[in-house]
Design a protein around this motif. Structure first.
Motif, PDB file in Angstrom:
ATOM      1  N   LEU A 368       0.827  -1.210   0.000  1.00 38.73           N
ATOM      2  CA  LEU A 368       0.000   0.000   0.000  1.00 38.73           C
ATOM      3  C   LEU A 368       0.858   1.255   0.000  1.00 38.73           C
ATOM      4  O   LEU A 368       0.539   2.244  -0.663  1.00 38.73           O
ATOM      5  CB  LEU A 368      -0.917   0.009   1.228  1.00 38.73           C
ATOM      6  N   LEU A 369       1.959   1.221   0.752  1.00 35.59           N
ATOM      7  CA  LEU A 369       2.827   2.385   0.849  1.00 35.59           C
ATOM      8  C   LEU A 369       3.396   2.749  -0.519  1.00 35.59           C
ATOM      9  O   LEU A 369       3.421   3.926  -0.905  1.00 35.59           O
ATOM     10  CB  LEU A 369       3.961   2.106   1.839  1.00 35.59           C
ATOM     11  N   VAL A 370       3.843   1.748  -1.273  1.00 32.80           N
ATOM     12  CA  VAL A 370       4.387   2.004  -2.611  1.00 32.80           C
ATOM     13  C   VAL A 370       3.329   2.614  -3.508  1.00 32.80           C
ATOM     14  O   VAL A 370       3.575   3.594  -4.232  1.00 32.80           O
ATOM     15  CB  VAL A 370       4.949   0.699  -3.217  1.00 32.80           C
ATOM     16  N   VAL A 371       2.118   2.055  -3.477  1.00 30.60           N
ATOM     17  CA  VAL A 371       1.029   2.588  -4.308  1.00 30.60           C
ATOM     18  C   VAL A 371       0.697   4.019  -3.916  1.00 30.60           C
ATOM     19  O   VAL A 371       0.512   4.895  -4.778  1.00 30.60           O
ATOM     20  CB  VAL A 371      -0.225   1.688  -4.190  1.00 30.60           C
ATOM     21  N   MET A 372       0.643   4.297  -2.611  1.00 26.15           N
ATOM     22  CA  MET A 372       0.272   5.642  -2.170  1.00 26.15           C
ATOM     23  C   MET A 372       1.384   6.658  -2.423  1.00 26.15           C
ATOM     24  O   MET A 372       1.115   7.838  -2.636  1.00 26.15           O
ATOM     25  CB  MET A 372      -0.108   5.624  -0.690  1.00 26.15           C
ATOM     26  N   LEU A 373       2.635   6.233  -2.417  1.00 27.82           N
ATOM     27  CA  LEU A 373       3.716   7.133  -2.813  1.00 27.82           C
ATOM     28  C   LEU A 373       3.585   7.497  -4.287  1.00 27.82           C
ATOM     29  O   LEU A 373       3.813   8.650  -4.674  1.00 27.82           O
ATOM     30  CB  LEU A 373       5.079   6.482  -2.537  1.00 27.82           C
TER      31      LEU A 373
END
Length: 500
Positions: A368-373
């Motif tokens: 999720l962190l990669v997608v939200m970045l």
């Protein structure tokens, strides 16, 4: 580090998020004291230091937080409500909601600082992040899991809270690119608070402390490669990454301590068949994408694809492009390390647990962190992307709900919380009545279970643990021997099948 204050709309958003979590965990899917672990750990104290040869030598945070919340519920909330079980639900629901609000707050601050988003941008990106936790695994009409789901009340303190604390610390550090400057200039009070939270995060449990360790490892690796490329002396590499190397060393110490514990010693030879376990768990982990509802992978692919196209077109000319490229590398390295770590951990210690949300949360967090970045970079480069975000949010929120009881209840048998409370309240009433009558020993009837481990109750443990908790919390005046026996009459009384 420039301090950025939250705007009034953001403060309202945090209050709304906290209110949502509180309603969710006290009304919609209330956390109930039900199984044998719950009754053990709501009163079970431990020392707040690593204890070699303990069952779990380094599992400090959950084992001090759980009984602390139980004491608050029994001695502060119960006298006001007069309902013991409801007091437990409200107290634990409040604490879990508080940690999850911290999680959302950390994410919002990270996005605002990294991408200089507007208030609308930070709130909408935070909303998308929150909804993703519920829509990702919503594949059926009933019985779905979500990233904030745990098997019972105990697991919320033992897994979810450590997970969101570690994730919040990681997002806070990502959101402060000049983190080393903060450490050298912050006040003693702030440094003390930071070290305290770091101590609790590392000494929580192995799956979730890996979130922090994988991030620290990714930072050391990328910074080290960059400095070595510039032909910097290795001592400068150590100096620049001192805090992250320190995190890795303390975490490694906590992991080694676990090897001296009773749980590690209890592993059977079949548990140690690492090669077979790795193959088994790798297949399960690889199939994780097929457990997701199609809408979230589609949205993720769209966001990631659009951001990568923008990055390639810009050729890294602008400062924000170079910053995003570094963030993307950092997130992907941490995600890869987390995947390998969870695979090894589940194969060596808890074979088969790779399918449990408690063990998947760390890996899903980094995904999720990669997608939200990528989403933050997209909003930074193309602010008009915000035009379609409210529509996308509406679609995703509607995907979270069904005509049935959409999500699993937070108890081992997925029973209605009303039934759980009825069973436990009836048992408590019998114990308290026996105390009033001066009885020294009683036998309670509990529902029959087909589980080979006796879960959720475990007949030989439930009665003594209930009696100890009630005595510790002041409901009993003296010690009573409480035995339990499985009885089909108990199943009929509550209209229950044989529990699995």
């Amino acid at each position: 580090m420039k301090k950025i204050k939250a705007t009034p709309p953001e403060l309202i958003w945090y209050l709304l998020a906290f209110g949502f979590f509180l309603v969710w965990f006290t009304r919609i899917h209330p956390l109930t004291v039900f199984d044998v672990d719950d009754w053990a750990f709501i009163h079970y104290p431990r020392r707040a230091v690593p204890l070699p040869s303990y069952w779990n030598p380094g599992r400090i945070l959950p084992e001090i937080l759980t009984p602390f919340c139980g004491s608050l519920a029994a001695h502060l909330v119960y006298p006001l409500l007069g309902d013991y079980l409801r007091s437990m639900t409200l107290t634990y629901g409040f604490v879990v909601s508080l940690f999850l609000t911290l999680y959302i707050y950390s994410f919002t601050c990270m996005m605002r600082r990294l991408f200089h988003l507007s208030t609308a941008g930070t709130i909408l990106s935070s909303s998308l992040f929150l909804v993703a936790h519920f829509v990702m695994f919503r594949t059926g009409v009933v019985g779905n899991t979500y990233l904030f789901y745990c098997y019972d009340l105990t697991c919320y303190c033992y897994y979810l809270i450590p997970g969101v604390l570690n994730a919040s610390l990681v997002m806070w550090m990502i959101g402060n690119p000049r983190f080393s400057e903060f450490l050298s200039s912050c006040s003693p009070g702030k440094m003390g608070l930071f070290l305290f939270l770091l101590f609790l995060a590392i000494f929580s449990n192995l799956p979730d402390s890996g979130i922090l360790a994988c991030y620290a490892g990714a930072v050391v690796l990328l910074n080290g490669l960059n400095l070595l490329k510039q032909k910097t002396d290795w001592r400068d590499v150590v100096r620049e990454n001192f805090i992250f190397l320190g995190i890795l060393c303390v975490w490694l110490l906590s992991a080694l301590l676990e090897l001296s514990g009773g749980r590690a010693a209890s592993l059977t030879p079949s548990d140690r068949n690492l090669a077979a376990n790795l193959a088994f768990n790798a297949r399960r982990l690889a199939g994780l994408v097929f457990r997701c509802r199609w809408v979230w992978p589609a949205v993720s692919a769209l966001i990631a694809g659009a951001s990568l196209i923008l990055l390639l077109r810009s050729r890294g000319a602008a400062p924000e492009d170079r910053a995003f490229r570094r963030l993307l590398c950092l997130g992907l390295v941490a995600f890869g390390a987390m995947g390998v770590y969870i695979l090894l951990l589940c194969s060596a210690v808890m074979n088969g647990s790779v399918n449990r949300i408690e063990y998947l949360f760390p890996l899903c967090f980094y995904a999720l962190l990669v997608v939200m970045l990528c989403f933050g970079y997209l909003l930074q480069k193309l602010p008009k992307t915000l035009y379609v975000v409210p529509i996308a949010l509406c679609v995703l929120v509607c995907e979270c709900n069904t005509i049935g009881v959409t999500y699993l209840e937070p108890n081992f048998s997925n029973l209605s919380p009303i039934i759980c409370n009825e069973i436990m309240q009836d048992l408590i009433d019998v114990i308290l009545l026996s105390d009033e009558q001066g009885l020294d020993e009683i036998t309670l009837e509990i529902p029959v279970t087909s589980n080979e481990n006796g879960l959720p109750f475990i007949t030989r443990f439930l009665g003594p643990r209930m009696a100890t908790s009630l005595l510790e919390h002041g409901l009993l005046r003296r010690e009573i021997t409480v035995n339990t026996v499985q009885s089909m009459e108990s199943n009929w009384r509550y209209s229950l099948p044989i529990l699995e």
